[in-house]
Design a protein around this motif. Sequence first.
Motif, PDB file in Angstrom:
ATOM      1  N   VAL A  80       0.839  -1.200   0.000  1.00 54.44           N
ATOM      2  CA  VAL A  80       0.000   0.000   0.000  1.00 54.44           C
ATOM      3  C   VAL A  80       0.873   1.250   0.000  1.00 54.44           C
ATOM      4  CG1 VAL A  80      -1.674   1.351   1.325  1.00 54.44           C
ATOM      5  CG2 VAL A  80      -1.964  -1.130   1.100  1.00 54.44           C
ATOM      6  N   LEU A  81       1.918   1.235   0.821  1.00 57.52           N
ATOM      7  CA  LEU A  81       2.805   2.400   0.902  1.00 57.52           C
ATOM      8  C   LEU A  81       3.427   2.704  -0.456  1.00 57.52           C
ATOM      9  CD1 LEU A  81       4.259   4.561   2.557  1.00 57.52           C
ATOM     10  CD2 LEU A  81       6.017   2.865   3.069  1.00 57.52           C
ATOM     11  N   LYS A  82       3.924   1.689  -1.137  1.00 55.51           N
ATOM     12  CA  LYS A  82       4.548   1.910  -2.449  1.00 55.51           C
ATOM     13  C   LYS A  82       3.547   2.478  -3.439  1.00 55.51           C
ATOM     14  CE  LYS A  82       7.373  -0.237  -6.054  1.00 55.51           C
ATOM     15  NZ  LYS A  82       6.720   0.565  -7.115  1.00 55.51           N
ATOM     16  N   GLU A  83       2.321   1.955  -3.430  1.00 57.78           N
ATOM     17  CA  GLU A  83       1.299   2.440  -4.355  1.00 57.78           C
ATOM     18  C   GLU A  83       0.972   3.915  -4.095  1.00 57.78           C
ATOM     19  OE1 GLU A  83      -1.871  -0.263  -3.661  1.00 57.78           O
ATOM     20  OE2 GLU A  83      -1.041  -1.848  -4.945  1.00 57.78           O
ATOM     21  N   VAL A  84       0.893   4.296  -2.815  1.00 57.69           N
ATOM     22  CA  VAL A  84       0.586   5.682  -2.470  1.00 57.69           C
ATOM     23  C   VAL A  84       1.738   6.608  -2.863  1.00 57.69           C
ATOM     24  CG1 VAL A  84       0.134   7.275  -0.560  1.00 57.69           C
ATOM     25  CG2 VAL A  84      -1.011   5.050  -0.628  1.00 57.69           C
ATOM     26  N   LEU A  85       2.968   6.175  -2.612  1.00 54.66           N
ATOM     27  CA  LEU A  85       4.123   6.982  -2.997  1.00 54.66           C
ATOM     28  C   LEU A  85       4.198   7.132  -4.514  1.00 54.66           C
ATOM     29  CD1 LEU A  85       6.826   5.616  -0.523  1.00 54.66           C
ATOM     30  CD2 LEU A  85       5.789   7.893  -0.489  1.00 54.66           C
ATOM     31  N   ASP A  86       3.962   6.042  -5.234  1.00 57.85           N
ATOM     32  CA  ASP A  86       3.979   6.085  -6.702  1.00 57.85           C
ATOM     33  C   ASP A  86       2.955   7.094  -7.232  1.00 57.85           C
ATOM     34  OD1 ASP A  86       5.954   4.177  -6.791  1.00 57.85           O
ATOM     35  OD2 ASP A  86       4.625   2.518  -7.346  1.00 57.85           O
ATOM     36  N   ALA A  87       1.779   7.104  -6.638  1.00 57.22           N
ATOM     37  CA  ALA A  87       0.722   8.017  -7.085  1.00 57.22           C
ATOM     38  C   ALA A  87       1.089   9.471  -6.870  1.00 57.22           C
ATOM     39  CB  ALA A  87      -0.579   7.701  -6.353  1.00 57.22           C
ATOM     40  N   ASN A  88       2.064   9.711  -5.990  1.00 53.20           N
ATOM     41  CA  ASN A  88       2.498  11.075  -5.706  1.00 53.20           C
ATOM     42  C   ASN A  88       3.892  11.380  -6.246  1.00 53.20           C
ATOM     43  OD1 ASN A  88       0.442  12.493  -3.741  1.00 53.20           O
ATOM     44  ND2 ASN A  88       0.476  10.319  -3.212  1.00 53.20           N
ATOM     45  N   GLN A  89       4.344  10.527  -7.167  1.00 53.70           N
ATOM     46  CA  GLN A  89       5.650  10.689  -7.805  1.00 53.70           C
ATOM     47  C   GLN A  89       6.777  10.776  -6.773  1.00 53.70           C
ATOM     48  OE1 GLN A  89       3.062  13.265  -8.837  1.00 53.70           O
ATOM     49  NE2 GLN A  89       2.331  11.401  -9.848  1.00 53.70           N
ATOM     50  N   LEU A  90       6.677   9.953  -5.733  1.00 49.48           N
ATOM     51  CA  LEU A  90       7.693   9.899  -4.686  1.00 49.48           C
ATOM     52  C   LEU A  90       8.156   8.458  -4.506  1.00 49.48           C
ATOM     53  CD1 LEU A  90       5.983  12.210  -2.011  1.00 49.48           C
ATOM     54  CD2 LEU A  90       7.892  12.828  -3.501  1.00 49.48           C
ATOM     55  N   THR A  91       9.294   8.310  -3.813  1.00 46.77           N
ATOM     56  CA  THR A  91       9.806   6.979  -3.502  1.00 46.77           C
ATOM     57  C   THR A  91      10.103   6.903  -2.006  1.00 46.77           C
ATOM     58  OG1 THR A  91      12.164   7.480  -3.722  1.00 46.77           O
ATOM     59  CG2 THR A  91      10.947   6.987  -5.754  1.00 46.77           C
ATOM     60  N   ASP A  92      10.535   5.727  -1.559  1.00 45.48           N
ATOM     61  CA  ASP A  92      10.881   5.588  -0.144  1.00 45.48           C
ATOM     62  C   ASP A  92      12.157   6.343   0.208  1.00 45.48           C
ATOM     63  OD1 ASP A  92      12.730   3.985  -1.420  1.00 45.48           O
ATOM     64  OD2 ASP A  92      12.049   2.119  -0.487  1.00 45.48           O
ATOM     65  N   GLN A  93      12.806   6.940  -0.791  1.00 46.36           N
ATOM     66  CA  GLN A  93      13.942   7.820  -0.537  1.00 46.36           C
ATOM     67  C   GLN A  93      13.488   9.235  -0.166  1.00 46.36           C
ATOM     68  OE1 GLN A  93      17.164   6.488  -0.572  1.00 46.36           O
ATOM     69  NE2 GLN A  93      15.889   4.642  -0.772  1.00 46.36           N
ATOM     70  N   ASP A  94      12.251   9.548  -0.496  1.00 51.91           N
ATOM     71  CA  ASP A  94      11.715  10.888  -0.230  1.00 51.91           C
ATOM     72  C   ASP A  94      11.080  11.002   1.148  1.00 51.91           C
ATOM     73  OD1 ASP A  94      12.184  12.144  -2.869  1.00 51.91           O
ATOM     74  OD2 ASP A  94      10.792  10.597  -3.566  1.00 51.91           O
ATOM     75  N   ILE A  95      10.490   9.907   1.620  1.00 48.02           N
ATOM     76  CA  ILE A  95       9.814   9.893   2.915  1.00 48.02           C
ATOM     77  C   ILE A  95      10.453   8.809   3.779  1.00 48.02           C
ATOM     78  CG2 ILE A  95       7.608   9.631   4.134  1.00 48.02           C
ATOM     79  CD1 ILE A  95       7.459  11.939   2.225  1.00 48.02           C
ATOM     80  N   ALA A  96      11.015   9.194   4.911  1.00 48.80           N
ATOM     81  CA  ALA A  96      11.554   8.186   5.825  1.00 48.80           C
ATOM     82  C   ALA A  96      10.401   7.461   6.510  1.00 48.80           C
ATOM     83  CB  ALA A  96      12.448   8.854   6.863  1.00 48.80           C
ATOM     84  N   VAL A  97      10.554   6.159   6.752  1.00 53.26           N
ATOM     85  CA  VAL A  97       9.481   5.354   7.338  1.00 53.26           C
ATOM     86  C   VAL A  97      10.025   4.576   8.537  1.00 53.26           C
ATOM     87  CG1 VAL A  97       7.810   3.505   6.959  1.00 53.26           C
ATOM     88  CG2 VAL A  97       8.320   5.123   5.113  1.00 53.26           C
TER      89      VAL A  97
END
Length: 248
Positions: A80-97
């Motif tokens: 789910v997290l990847k899908e949401v980030l993809d929809a916002n043109q972001l990656t897990d490098q942009d948002i720390a988790v």
Amino acid sequence: MSNELTDKAFWAGYWESKKDLAFNVPANYTFHKLLKNIIDTNKSASAIELGGFPGYFAIFLKKYFGLKTTLFDFYVHPKVLKEVLDANQLTDQDIAVIEGDLFKYQPETEYDLVLSCGLIEHFNDTKGIIEKHLSFLKPGGTLFITLPNFTGVNGWVQRNYDLNNYEKHNISSMDPALLAGYCKELGLKNVEAYYYGKFSVWLEDKANKPALAKAITKLVWVAGKVFTKIIPVESKLLSPYIVVTATK
């Protein structure tokens, strides 16, 4: 102490039942005016969203204000997290988790802005969960907490047509005076707590609710919207949210 009113199994089922989670978070996302005012006033550069999976507010603050943001939650669903980030043109490098238990985790970083939206009402110890926010907050930083208001019309809808969801919430926490009092007891300054929003009601997992429940909820929603358009008030009876702000 851990999350007392919900557990990981609840949240796994909750997120897997949700549809259309991956959307492009807009510039006018919920509470956008309040957050913009905080950032402009305090020149915030970093923020952490507690209990905010899948991270809409962390994404919002990154996309539109360029803040260095972190998402912290008890349960993180990777797909789910990847899908949401993809929809916002972001990656897990942009948002720390960070995935963990707030009451066991020891923060290594402090932030200019610590926010949670729909978190504290899932705990029985309201003061304790507010206090835990402060371990992430820099001196001079801003605390921003929101929670649903189930003590008015929206609560009536939840109690009558979504009792299972209603019982996952600590209704006694939904009191601005109580919340402000806890913040002051914890040594916070510039404390404000108030009802927010003209009117709204909702049902979780609406698609699977009985037709009668959906019809009545829609009727109440329309009636409330018409009333608050004529008389635009924010109140315990009608407002869908409670907002708390303070500085450390």
